[in-house]
Design an enzyme around this catalytic site. Structure first.
Site, PDB file in Angstrom:
ATOM      1  N   GLY A  69      -8.132   0.713   0.044  1.00 20.54           N
ATOM      2  CA  GLY A  69      -8.357   1.553   1.218  1.00 20.54           C
ATOM      3  C   GLY A  69      -8.089   3.028   0.953  1.00 20.54           C
ATOM      4  O   GLY A  69      -8.823   3.895   1.429  1.00 20.54           O
ATOM      5  N   HIS A 198      -6.859  -6.387   1.001  1.00 15.99           N
ATOM      6  CA  HIS A 198      -5.593  -7.127   1.111  1.00 15.99           C
ATOM      7  C   HIS A 198      -5.047  -7.187   2.538  1.00 15.99           C
ATOM      8  O   HIS A 198      -4.051  -7.847   2.804  1.00 15.99           O
ATOM      9  CB  HIS A 198      -4.544  -6.576   0.143  1.00 15.99           C
ATOM     10  CG  HIS A 198      -3.961  -5.238   0.500  1.00 15.99           C
ATOM     11  ND1 HIS A 198      -2.679  -5.086   0.958  1.00 15.99           N
ATOM     12  CD2 HIS A 198      -4.476  -3.997   0.432  1.00 15.99           C
ATOM     13  CE1 HIS A 198      -2.433  -3.797   1.152  1.00 15.99           C
ATOM     14  NE2 HIS A 198      -3.504  -3.121   0.844  1.00 15.99           N
ATOM     15  N   CYS A 322       4.278   2.353   3.639  1.00 15.39           N
ATOM     16  CA  CYS A 322       4.254   3.519   2.748  1.00 15.39           C
ATOM     17  C   CYS A 322       5.484   4.382   2.937  1.00 15.39           C
ATOM     18  O   CYS A 322       5.999   4.972   2.004  1.00 15.39           O
ATOM     19  CB  CYS A 322       3.046   4.391   3.027  1.00 15.39           C
ATOM     20  SG  CYS A 322       1.554   3.479   3.290  1.00 15.39           S
TER      21      CYS A 322
HETATM   22  N1  PLP Z   1      -5.389   3.232   5.938  1.00 17.12           N
HETATM   23  C1  PLP Z   1      -4.598   2.512   6.749  1.00 17.12           C
HETATM   24  C2  PLP Z   1      -4.739   2.636   8.241  1.00 17.12           C
HETATM   25  C3  PLP Z   1      -3.644   1.642   6.203  1.00 17.12           C
HETATM   26  O1  PLP Z   1      -2.858   0.948   7.006  1.00 17.12           O
HETATM   27  C4  PLP Z   1      -3.540   1.553   4.788  1.00 17.12           C
HETATM   28  C5  PLP Z   1      -2.523   0.691   4.161  1.00 17.12           C
HETATM   29  O2  PLP Z   1      -1.590   0.276   4.778  1.00 17.12           O
HETATM   30  C6  PLP Z   1      -4.409   2.314   3.987  1.00 17.12           C
HETATM   31  C7  PLP Z   1      -5.321   3.140   4.613  1.00 17.12           C
HETATM   32  C8  PLP Z   1      -4.358   2.243   2.511  1.00 17.12           C
HETATM   33  O3  PLP Z   1      -4.967   1.055   2.008  1.00 17.12           O
HETATM   34  P1  PLP Z   1      -4.611   0.499   0.563  1.00 17.12           P
HETATM   35  O4  PLP Z   1      -3.272  -0.117   0.655  1.00 17.12           O
HETATM   36  O5  PLP Z   1      -5.673  -0.519   0.262  1.00 17.12           O
HETATM   37  O6  PLP Z   1      -4.678   1.644  -0.374  1.00 17.12           O
END
Ligand code: PLP
Length: 377
Positions: A69, A198, A322
């Site tokens: 993402g 995921h 995060c």
């Molecule tokens: N955007 C949102 C709203 C998310 O919740 C996340 C991950 O938690 C991401 C982007 C990032 O995705 P990825 O973990 O696949 O990099």
């Protein structure tokens, strides 16, 4: 262990593991190679692309497979803004995931003007503010479909209408929405949409970006020209296959599963507000993700509540994986008008396919004591 952190990551489905296994063991050619091994891999990749396109109701050529993402968001924001023939202005909501927000800020350091749209106390974008910010100099608008920390689902159709009126392309981060909400890109009125496998039973490090054919996109990674020149690098065929299988399964079960999760969510929300004095729901009470319930417990450290719950066998998160462990108050909660102290008390529960009533009841039994213990800590 009761796992209530599916918004952080959800385990891969068995069907996904079975579908990717041949691509890790037997069909291991490079999909760009002309020989038979390459052609077999290419066939798997083509089928995966068609599968994702079927759920998004777009053309297969409008699907770019990415490494998750974050990468999809980076490619959309940088790629569309940089290639846009009109202006160097980008508009994002104030509550975007850092994958969008920090990418927009990186563009600002390169001379773009970046404006952040306000949200109300429930985390819904202020459409009047958006309308004032978007004009014919806007290279890109990015408003997420649903928020990861507070679960609020945005009125994308209205956002889209404003963008269309100004001729500005609209990207949406659908990472949390995918698997839970409809993803047909024309009905949503979006020009670009990011998903991450995921979050819906695919593999970590896999994702996809839809980019409407007519929207120019400047590549971010340069190299061999894979993915129609939009994302160079040897394609992870197994990841793409897993993404397509997981998305197809999630879509097939979506309506029934959403109804089941909404019932669990509403029981959890009502139970928590009833059992924990002072508890506040964050985000929108109704326009929210089916699997998502988030709270603040004013005066009680969110991280301490998490530790108490973990000791009781329940894992969840403080709002965003995060930023877990970071002392900073969440930019999302601050944008909804909470003060920094209250924002630091956030706790998020996010459910998945394996979550049942007994899990919700276990939370309702354990949480009051966990909050009391954390208050005294
Ligand atoms: N955007 C949102 C709203 C998310 O919740 C996340 C991950 O938690 C991401 C982007 C990032 O995705 P990825 O973990 O696949 O990099």
């Amino acid at each position: 262990m009761i796992y209530l952190d599916h918004a952080a990551t959800s385990p891969p489905r068995r069907e996904v593991l079975e579908a990717v296994w041949p691509y890790l063991t037997r069909v291991t050619g490079n999909p760009s190679s002309a020989h038979e091994a390459g052609r077999a891999a290419r066939a798997g990749l083509d089928a995966a692309r068609a599968g994702v396109a079927q759920v998004l109701r777009c053309r297969p050529g409008e699907v770019v497979f990415t490494g998750g993402g974050t990468e999809a968001d980076n490619l959309a924001v940088t790629g569309i803004a940089t290639a846009a023939p009109r202006g160097r202005r980008v508009v994002v909501s104030a509550i975007e995931h850092p994958a969008v927000l920090e990418t927009a800020r990186a563009l600002a350091r390169q001379g773009f003007r970046v404006d952040e749209v306000r949200v109300d106390a429930r985390g819904v974008v202020d459409l009047e503010h958006l309308e004032r910010l978007v004009d014919d100099g806007t290279a890109l608008v990015s408003v997420m479909y649903a928020n990861n920390e507070i679960g609020t689902v945005q009125p994308l159709a209205q956002v889209s209408a404003l963008c269309r009126a100004a001729g500005a392309p609209l990207h949406t981060d659908a990472v949390q929405a995918a698997g839970h909400l409809p993803l047909e890109v024309d009905a949503l009125g979006v020009d670009a949409l990011s998903v991450s496998a995921h979050k819906f039973g695919g593999l970590r490090g896999s994702g996809a970006l839809f980019v409407r054919g007519a929207v120019p996109l400047e590549a971010v990674t340069h190299g061999g020209g894979q993915e129609g020149g939009r994302r160079s690098g040897t394609v992870d065929v197994a990841g793409a296959v897993g993404t397509a299988v997981a998305l197809g399964l999630a879509e097939a079960a979506r309506e029934e599963e959403s109804a089941r999760l909404v019932a669990l969510r509403d029981r959890l929300v009502a139970g928590v507000l009833d059992a924990v004095p002072g508890a506040r729901l964050t985000g929108h009470p109704v326009q929210r993700l089916p699997h998502h319930a988030s709270f603040c417990f004013p005066g009680v450290g969110g991280e301490t509540v998490l530790l108490e719950l973990e000791a009781a066998g329940i894992v969840c998160s403080s709002g965003s994986a995060c930023s877990a462990g970071s002392e900073d108050a969440s930019h999302v909660l601050l944008a909804t008008g909470l003060d920094a102290d209250t924002a630091r008390t956030a706790v998020r529960f996010s459910m998945g396919p394996g979550t049942g009533e007994q899990d919700v009841e276990a939370v309702l039994r354990a949480l009051p004591a966990a909050v009391r213990a954390a208050a005294g800590a």
